[in-house]
Write a protein that holds these residues in place. Structure first.
Motif: not given
Length: 163
Positions: A35-39, A44-46, A84-87, A113-121
């Motif tokens: 996933g190319i994850c966009l906030t 972008i999330v890596v 949250q959503s993905a194409s 993918a449109q994402v929301t960031i959670q706590a890093w665990q």
């Protein structure tokens, strides 16, 4: 219609990689989703397993898991983010031409993918996550796969020139 192809040399193996559009799932062993994850801020999330080598969240499907379910699970596990959503952008069909896996054909789905960031665990193999500007992406992707990612980002309408 001609689909892009690349020859990738990695881990002492040579792969022939062919792009297939989202409406044309190719034959081969399911090798999961990436996933190319966009906030919401269009960053972008890596993620990294060792703090040196980076990539987008990706992983293999579990038995009976859909491409979309694999994306959601891997992004949650590796990046501590929620999709949250993905194409679906398309698929890479990779055939090993030389090396220990010669003849193997793998298929991986690529998503925006449109994402929301959670706590890093982190719970699995990843030890670090970064949220980066889109313009920084080329410094974080595996060098061997840059031609593939260039195409993926073009399909996602996120193409940024290499500085």
């Amino acid at each position: 219609m001609q689909h892009p192809t690349w020859q990738i040399n990695t881990h002492q193996q040579t792969w022939y990689v062919r792009w297939q559009p989202a409406d044309s799932e190719p034959a081969g062993n399911a090798h999961g989703s990436a996933g190319i994850c966009l906030t919401p801020e269009r960053q972008i999330v890596v993620v990294s397993q060792n703090g040196r080598d980076w990539d987008v969240p990706a992983g293999r499907s579990e038995v009976g898991e859909s491409w979309a379910a694999t994306l959601q699970r891997e992004v949650a596990e590796e990046a501590c983010a929620m999709v949250q959503s993905a194409s679906l952008l398309g698929f890479c069909q990779s055939q090993c031409l030389a090396g220990t896996e010669q003849g193997l054909i793998l298929v991986r789905a690529f998503w925006l993918a449109q994402v929301t960031i959670q706590a890093w665990q982190p719970q699995f193999e990843m030890i670090e996550r970064r949220i980066i500007a889109l313009s920084e992406i080329w410094g974080y992707l595996p060098q061997a796969y840059l031609p593939v990612y260039r195409h993926v980002l073009q399909v996602a309408s996120l193409f940024i020139e290499v500085d």
